[in-house]
Design an enzyme around this catalytic site. Structure first.
Site, PDB file in Angstrom:
ATOM      1  N   ASP A   1      33.530   1.340  47.561  1.00 44.30           N
ATOM      2  CA  ASP A   1      33.082   2.664  47.126  1.00 44.30           C
ATOM      3  C   ASP A   1      33.770   3.752  47.947  1.00 44.30           C
ATOM      4  OD1 ASP A   1      30.832   4.477  45.813  1.00 44.30           O
ATOM      5  OD2 ASP A   1      30.778   4.901  47.956  1.00 44.30           O
TER       6      ASP A   1
ATOM      7  N   GLU B   1      34.244  16.875  40.793  1.00 46.80           N
ATOM      8  CA  GLU B   1      33.615  17.142  42.087  1.00 46.80           C
ATOM      9  C   GLU B   1      32.613  16.063  42.468  1.00 46.80           C
ATOM     10  OE1 GLU B   1      33.319  18.376  45.442  1.00 46.80           O
ATOM     11  OE2 GLU B   1      34.048  20.141  44.366  1.00 46.80           O
TER      12      GLU B   1
ATOM     13  N   GLY C   1      16.131   0.899  47.774  1.00 48.60           N
ATOM     14  CA  GLY C   1      16.946   1.369  46.662  1.00 48.60           C
ATOM     15  C   GLY C   1      18.270   1.971  47.065  1.00 48.60           C
TER      16      GLY C   1
ATOM     17  N   ILE D   1      28.126  17.327  47.876  1.00 46.14           N
ATOM     18  CA  ILE D   1      28.935  17.966  48.914  1.00 46.14           C
ATOM     19  C   ILE D   1      30.201  18.545  48.278  1.00 46.14           C
ATOM     20  CG2 ILE D   1      30.163  17.632  51.080  1.00 46.14           C
ATOM     21  CD1 ILE D   1      28.344  15.248  51.631  1.00 46.14           C
TER      22      ILE D   1
ATOM     23  N   LYS E   1      36.809   6.837  46.979  1.00 48.64           N
ATOM     24  CA  LYS E   1      36.703   8.241  47.352  1.00 48.64           C
ATOM     25  C   LYS E   1      37.854   8.662  48.265  1.00 48.64           C
ATOM     26  CE  LYS E   1      31.684   7.876  46.986  1.00 48.64           C
ATOM     27  NZ  LYS E   1      30.407   7.763  47.733  1.00 48.64           N
TER      28      LYS E   1
ATOM     29  N   GLU F   1      22.434  -1.864  46.065  1.00 46.54           N
ATOM     30  CA  GLU F   1      22.246  -2.598  44.821  1.00 46.54           C
ATOM     31  C   GLU F   1      21.972  -4.073  45.121  1.00 46.54           C
ATOM     32  OE1 GLU F   1      22.196  -1.156  41.942  1.00 46.54           O
ATOM     33  OE2 GLU F   1      22.962   0.823  42.518  1.00 46.54           O
TER      34      GLU F   1
END
EC number: 1.1.1.3
Length: 440
Positions: free
Chosen positions: A209, A137, A195, A144, A213, A198
């Site tokens: 990224d 998950e 922050g 979420i 997903k 990166e």
């Protein structure tokens, strides 16, 4: 198999925690603070029996040094380990460890999106073969809850599309550009300072990224194997303040979207899958347009359930740990009581569509000569390649005239051919940008 506690009849589930970064620390903290709650939820006691780290010399405040090891593989192979929590990150090294755990019949909870996107089917097959659970998950949008609903709640429905903001860093940058009129470079620097980004922001700003997903979501939504390499991926580096202003003029905002779509051939009725990540104009009336700062949101369109939206924190130690521990409770209950969660279903095995066949609308911004007949030449070029124009906006420009064309739905291939042809016209000085439009 959980062992019985010698002091009571309460079964104990032995846990190995792999990784002590931001998420690992939060997982360990919450497990300790809410120990009694977890025992009640599981009908058994969770006992962390080992924590794998890369550097044993680094101080680990609040962690029993006897639990620490730099031998993750040896830890997961121990007989007293029933459940493995993997929050290391990366692909090759975690794959070796997770496969060893699953092959040994030990359930795995992972937050590792890159690992799941690259090796979902191999991991699922290993879990099926040994009867272990594989939960992930937290690999998509942290806290979420969307993986669970796709695997269970919507298992009786037909999902036609999943579209969402899957990366908080890029949403923070684009949202700030929209609200402040700042440039991409300025907002990337601020995101890094805060922050959100990166030192090497490539995974976020180049869309990788979000693509990991999207691969996971497409696999779940369409019951078909979809890997990272199957996702068309574009990032936000080329989005300018002018693009943001043009989006506002069109009643839109720009978001980096992950889009997973079931495509149906109009003639044959054959189905295929499109999974793609790119910046797109989203109408201000669409729910995704209101997702601000570093929040994530996922919009699901199902045949019977209709439109659903999942919204919340998509990153961070505590939100990700929340999703991890939700999976831990489910996996540990299965260890204690027997049974197994639904696995990865790929019965549909739909093919990946050619990106050129994908249909959407487009916002085409160009600089042209400021003379009579130019608009007719441009319109004729669009028509010659089967791309229908919905609206045209013209503005005076020091270099000539600026034309902003918004199209009706057309294929990627047709639009690409149109842009190539436009750039050959003497009347067109340059095509400033081409941005897709979604959500309408």
């Amino acid at each position: 198999m959980a062992e019985l506690n010698t002091e009571s009849t309460t079964p104990t589930v032995g846990v190995a925690l792999l990784g002590m970064g931001t998420v690992g620390r939060e997982v360990l903290r919450i497990l300790g603070e809410a120990e009694q709650d977890f025992t009640a939820r599981i009908d058994g006691r969770l006992e962390v029996r080992g924590v794998a780290v890369s550097d044993l010399s680094k101080p680990r405040e609040g962690v029993d040094p006897a639990l620490l090891t730099d031998d993750a593989l040896g830890l997961v192979k121990r007989d007293d380990i029933d459940l493995v929590i993997e929050v290391i990150g990366g692909i090759d090294y975690p794959r070796t460890i997770v496969m060893a755990a699953l092959n040994a019949g030990k359930s795995v909870v992972t937050a590792n999106k890159a690992l799941v996107a690259a090796h979902a089917m191999e991991l699922a097959d290993a879990a099926d073969a040994s009867g272990a659970d594989l939960f992930f998950e937290a690999a998509v949008a942290a806290a979420i809850p969307v993986v669970g609903p796709l695997r269970r709640s919507l298992a009786g429905d037909k999902v036609n599309a999943v579209m969402g903001i899957l990366n908080g860093t890029t949403n923070f940058i684009l949202d700030a550009m929209d609200k402040r009129g700042a440039s991409y470079d300025v907002m990337l620097a601020e995101a890094t300072e805060l922050g959100y980004a990166e030192a090497d922001p490539s995974a976020d700003v180049d869309g990788y990224d979000a693509a990991s997903k999207a691969a996971i979501l497409a696999s779940l939504a369409f019951h078909s194997p979809v890997g990272f390499d199957d996702v068309h991926c574009e990032g936000i580096r080329n989005i300018t303040a002018d693009d943001i202003a043009a989006a506002k003029a069109a009643g839109c905002t720009i978001k980096l979207l992950g889009i997973c779509e079931r495509l149906v051939d109009e003639e044959s009725g054959d189905e295929s899958i499109s999974a793609r990540v790119y910046p797109a104009l989203v109408p201000l009336s669409h729910p995704l347009a209101t997702v601000s700062e570093s929040f994530n949101a996922i919009f699901v369109i199902a045949e019977h359930a209709g439109r659903l939206m999942f919204y919340g924190n998509g990153a961070g130690g505590a939100p990700t740990a929340s999703a991890v521990l939700g999976d831990v409770v489910a996996a540990a209950r299965n260890v204690v009581h027997g049974g197994r969660a639904p696995g990865m279903s790929t019965y549909a095995n739909l093919p990946i569509a050619d990106f050129g066949a994908v249909r959407t609308r487009y916002h085409v911004d160009m600089t042209v000569q400021d003379r009579p007949g130019v608009l007719a030449e441009v319109a004729s070029t669009f028509a010659a390649h089967g791309v229908s124009i919905k609206t045209v906006r013209q503005e005076e420009n020091v270099d000539g005239a600026r034309l902003v064309v918004i199209t009706h739905h057309a294929t990627e291939q047709a639009l690409e051919e149109t842009v190539d042809a436009l750039m050959q016209l003497e009347a067109v000085k340059n095509v400033r940008s081409v941005i897709r439009m979604e959500g309408n």
